[in-house]
Design an enzyme around this catalytic site. Structure first.
Site, PDB file in Angstrom:
ATOM      1  N   THR A  93     -20.259  13.911  32.764  1.00  0.00           N
ATOM      2  CA  THR A  93     -19.823  14.269  33.927  1.00  0.00           C
ATOM      3  C   THR A  93     -20.216  13.176  34.888  1.00  0.00           C
ATOM      4  O   THR A  93     -21.521  13.254  35.005  1.00  0.00           O
ATOM      5  CB  THR A  93     -20.347  15.671  34.489  1.00  0.00           C
ATOM      6  OG1 THR A  93     -19.479  16.646  33.482  1.00  0.00           O
ATOM      7  CG2 THR A  93     -19.848  15.973  35.772  1.00  0.00           C
ATOM      8  N   LYS A 168     -12.400  17.100  37.979  1.00  0.00           N
ATOM      9  CA  LYS A 168     -13.378  18.087  37.891  1.00  0.00           C
ATOM     10  C   LYS A 168     -14.091  18.163  39.114  1.00  0.00           C
ATOM     11  O   LYS A 168     -14.678  19.241  39.556  1.00  0.00           O
ATOM     12  CB  LYS A 168     -14.457  17.221  36.753  1.00  0.00           C
ATOM     13  CG  LYS A 168     -15.641  18.337  36.557  1.00  0.00           C
ATOM     14  CD  LYS A 168     -16.262  18.106  34.877  1.00  0.00           C
ATOM     15  CE  LYS A 168     -17.439  18.995  35.413  1.00  0.00           C
ATOM     16  NZ  LYS A 168     -17.810  19.755  34.217  1.00  0.00           N
ATOM     17  N   LYS A 243     -25.797  18.893  40.540  1.00  0.00           N
ATOM     18  CA  LYS A 243     -25.235  17.688  40.217  1.00  0.00           C
ATOM     19  C   LYS A 243     -23.839  17.408  40.633  1.00  0.00           C
ATOM     20  O   LYS A 243     -23.359  16.263  40.967  1.00  0.00           O
ATOM     21  CB  LYS A 243     -25.529  17.548  38.757  1.00  0.00           C
ATOM     22  CG  LYS A 243     -24.979  16.309  38.086  1.00  0.00           C
ATOM     23  CD  LYS A 243     -24.974  16.359  36.731  1.00  0.00           C
ATOM     24  CE  LYS A 243     -23.864  14.972  36.256  1.00  0.00           C
ATOM     25  NZ  LYS A 243     -24.045  14.847  34.805  1.00  0.00           N
TER      26      LYS A 243
HETATM   27  P1  NAD Z   1     -28.332  16.804  27.438  1.00  0.00           P
HETATM   28  O1  NAD Z   1     -29.027  16.029  28.354  1.00  0.00           O
HETATM   29  O2  NAD Z   1     -28.787  18.150  26.525  1.00  0.00           O
HETATM   30  O3  NAD Z   1     -27.768  15.667  26.688  1.00  0.00           O
HETATM   31  C1  NAD Z   1     -27.287  14.194  26.839  1.00  0.00           C
HETATM   32  C2  NAD Z   1     -28.004  13.539  25.645  1.00  0.00           C
HETATM   33  O4  NAD Z   1     -27.720  12.022  25.639  1.00  0.00           O
HETATM   34  C3  NAD Z   1     -29.477  13.490  25.722  1.00  0.00           C
HETATM   35  O5  NAD Z   1     -29.959  13.960  24.521  1.00  0.00           O
HETATM   36  C4  NAD Z   1     -30.015  12.154  25.723  1.00  0.00           C
HETATM   37  O6  NAD Z   1     -31.166  11.845  25.122  1.00  0.00           O
HETATM   38  C5  NAD Z   1     -28.716  11.542  25.247  1.00  0.00           C
HETATM   39  N1  NAD Z   1     -28.636  10.281  25.836  1.00  0.00           N
HETATM   40  C6  NAD Z   1     -28.925   9.168  26.933  1.00  0.00           C
HETATM   41  N2  NAD Z   1     -28.533   8.133  26.858  1.00  0.00           N
HETATM   42  C7  NAD Z   1     -28.221   7.819  25.508  1.00  0.00           C
HETATM   43  C8  NAD Z   1     -27.839   6.587  25.018  1.00  0.00           C
HETATM   44  N3  NAD Z   1     -27.698   5.440  25.496  1.00  0.00           N
HETATM   45  N4  NAD Z   1     -27.269   6.878  23.575  1.00  0.00           N
HETATM   46  C9  NAD Z   1     -27.399   8.093  22.940  1.00  0.00           C
HETATM   47  N5  NAD Z   1     -27.898   8.995  23.663  1.00  0.00           N
HETATM   48  C10 NAD Z   1     -28.334   9.087  24.686  1.00  0.00           C
HETATM   49  O7  NAD Z   1     -27.092  17.117  28.479  1.00  0.00           O
HETATM   50  P2  NAD Z   1     -25.795  18.006  28.210  1.00  0.00           P
HETATM   51  O8  NAD Z   1     -26.232  19.536  28.672  1.00  0.00           O
HETATM   52  O9  NAD Z   1     -25.399  17.993  26.598  1.00  0.00           O
HETATM   53  O10 NAD Z   1     -24.635  17.483  29.173  1.00  0.00           O
HETATM   54  C11 NAD Z   1     -23.985  16.120  28.908  1.00  0.00           C
HETATM   55  C12 NAD Z   1     -22.951  15.946  29.892  1.00  0.00           C
HETATM   56  O11 NAD Z   1     -21.967  17.139  30.060  1.00  0.00           O
HETATM   57  C13 NAD Z   1     -23.663  15.868  31.288  1.00  0.00           C
HETATM   58  O12 NAD Z   1     -22.834  14.689  32.031  1.00  0.00           O
HETATM   59  C14 NAD Z   1     -23.378  17.321  32.022  1.00  0.00           C
HETATM   60  O13 NAD Z   1     -23.198  16.974  33.378  1.00  0.00           O
HETATM   61  C15 NAD Z   1     -22.095  17.667  31.174  1.00  0.00           C
HETATM   62  N6  NAD Z   1     -21.743  18.970  31.160  1.00  0.00           N
HETATM   63  C16 NAD Z   1     -22.802  19.879  30.813  1.00  0.00           C
HETATM   64  C17 NAD Z   1     -22.605  21.277  30.698  1.00  0.00           C
HETATM   65  C18 NAD Z   1     -23.572  22.183  30.300  1.00  0.00           C
HETATM   66  O14 NAD Z   1     -23.303  23.382  30.371  1.00  0.00           O
HETATM   67  N7  NAD Z   1     -24.560  21.721  29.636  1.00  0.00           N
HETATM   68  C19 NAD Z   1     -21.191  21.734  31.001  1.00  0.00           C
HETATM   69  C20 NAD Z   1     -20.223  20.542  31.506  1.00  0.00           C
HETATM   70  C21 NAD Z   1     -20.509  19.374  31.657  1.00  0.00           C
END
Ligand code: NAD
Length: 293
Positions: A93, A168, A243
């Site tokens: 996102t 979104k 966010k």
């Molecule tokens: P998270 O922080 O648990 O996971 C993101 C991962 O990306 C981390 O483990 C981080 O180390 C990794 N990362 C960052 N840069 C990287 C790179 N260059 N190469 C490889 N890995 C890398 O976040 P999440 O909860 O999984 O959410 C991910 C996305 O989805 C966000 O943008 C969030 O806003 C969106 N989102 C989350 C939810 C939710 O309920 N958690 C719901 C809808 C959307």
């Protein structure tokens, strides 16, 4: 399909597992060693680096925390490592402007690319019931669709590059604002002597009906499955709402939209998330309203 899945966090790991279960050849990578270890333990083959995974993939999916991570990865080797014509699916996102920049970078490197942010949370990621909002050309959407169908249930082509993120941001602005006003209405009702049950019975069957009321009801009782019944355990955490409204605010400012409630909601959730609201469901905003009344 050979799929590189980069970003194996709360969302990425279960999404990658669903692609593996569907028979795709998935290689994952995360910059954090613990995330790589957890993914390997869950059966996801891990590459040495993200660029290594991308080099041999037909499809590269990114699921990162924010736009800066996406643009940095795109700029520092990911696009160069992939074979020309690789399909990039960007599911984090991020801001509409960042998504459009990411698309332009991918296109300039000779790749196909869509933005495909999700809603549905970790439960949706685990059960392959996510909703995907997709921005990109008709051809790129058609190429991404069979992959997205393995991770989600409702997949909507919203328009050109960046418009998945636009959809979104707009949806979450509606949600954020409506959850505040539903909380305000319950607190107002309490102070007027109205029971939660009476207000729910009236509003849920009248023009006040909305998801924030009938699914995410901010008081315990009327909707037994809502987070209010479990002390606002998320659900959708306040930090994520803050966010997403920050991203909506960026779009409001970029376009000069007179979105007063969207702006105010961003401030309200930013304050909520600065305290213990970060880890509570965003419907817990009602307790701030009650405390301040
Ligand atoms: P998270 O922080 O648990 O996971 C993101 C991962 O990306 C981390 O483990 C981080 O180390 C990794 N990362 C960052 N840069 C990287 C790179 N260059 N190469 C490889 N890995 C890398 O976040 P999440 O909860 O999984 O959410 C991910 C996305 O989805 C966000 O943008 C969030 O806003 C969106 N989102 C989350 C939810 C939710 O309920 N958690 C719901 C809808 C959307």
């Amino acid at each position: 399909m050979k799929i590189a899945f980069l970003g194996l966090g709360h969302m990425g790991l279960p999404m990658a597992r669903n692609l593996l279960a569907a028979g795709h050849e998935v290689r994952g990578y995360d910059v954090v060693p613990q995330a790589r270890e957890a993914a390997a333990a869950a059966g996801v083959p891990i590459a040495d680096t993200g660029t290594d995974a991308a080099a041999s993939a037909d499809v590269v999916i990114t699921m990162f925390p924010a736009g800066a991570h996406v643009l940095e990865a795109y700029r520092t080797g990911l696009l160069d490592a992939a074979s020309p014509g690789t399909l990039f699916i960007e599911s984090s996102t991020i801001a509409v402007a960042d998504a459009q920049e990411a698309h332009a970078l991918a296109a300039a490197a000779g790749h196909r690319q869509v933005d495909a942010p999700v809603s549905g949370g970790v439960v949706g990621a685990e059960n392959a019931t996510l909703a995907f909002m997709v921005g990109g050309s008709d051809e790129d959407f058609a190429a991404a669709l069979p992959i997205l169908e393995r991770m989600g249930r409702r997949i909507v082509h919203c328009g050109g590059p960046g418009l998945g993120q636009a959809a979104k941001a707009c949806n979450n602005m509606i949600l954020g604002v409506s959850q505040i006003v539903v909380g305000e209405a319950f607190v107002l009702g309490e102070r007027l002597g109205l029971t939660h049950e009476a207000l729910y019975e009236v509003a849920s069957n009248a023009s006040g009906q909305c998801w924030a009321l009938t699914t995410n009801c901010p008081v315990p009782g009327p909707v037994p499955t809502s987070p209010a019944n479990r002390d606002y355990q998320p659900g959708f955490a306040g930090a994520l709402m803050a966010k997403d409204l920050g991203l909506a605010l960026e779009a409001i400012e970029q376009t000069g939209t007179d979105a007063r409630l969207g702006r105010l909601a961003q401030q309200i959730y930013a304050a909520f998330a600065a305290g213990d609201g970060a880890t509570r469901d965003f419907s817990g905003i009602i307790t701030d309203i009650r405390d301040a009344s």
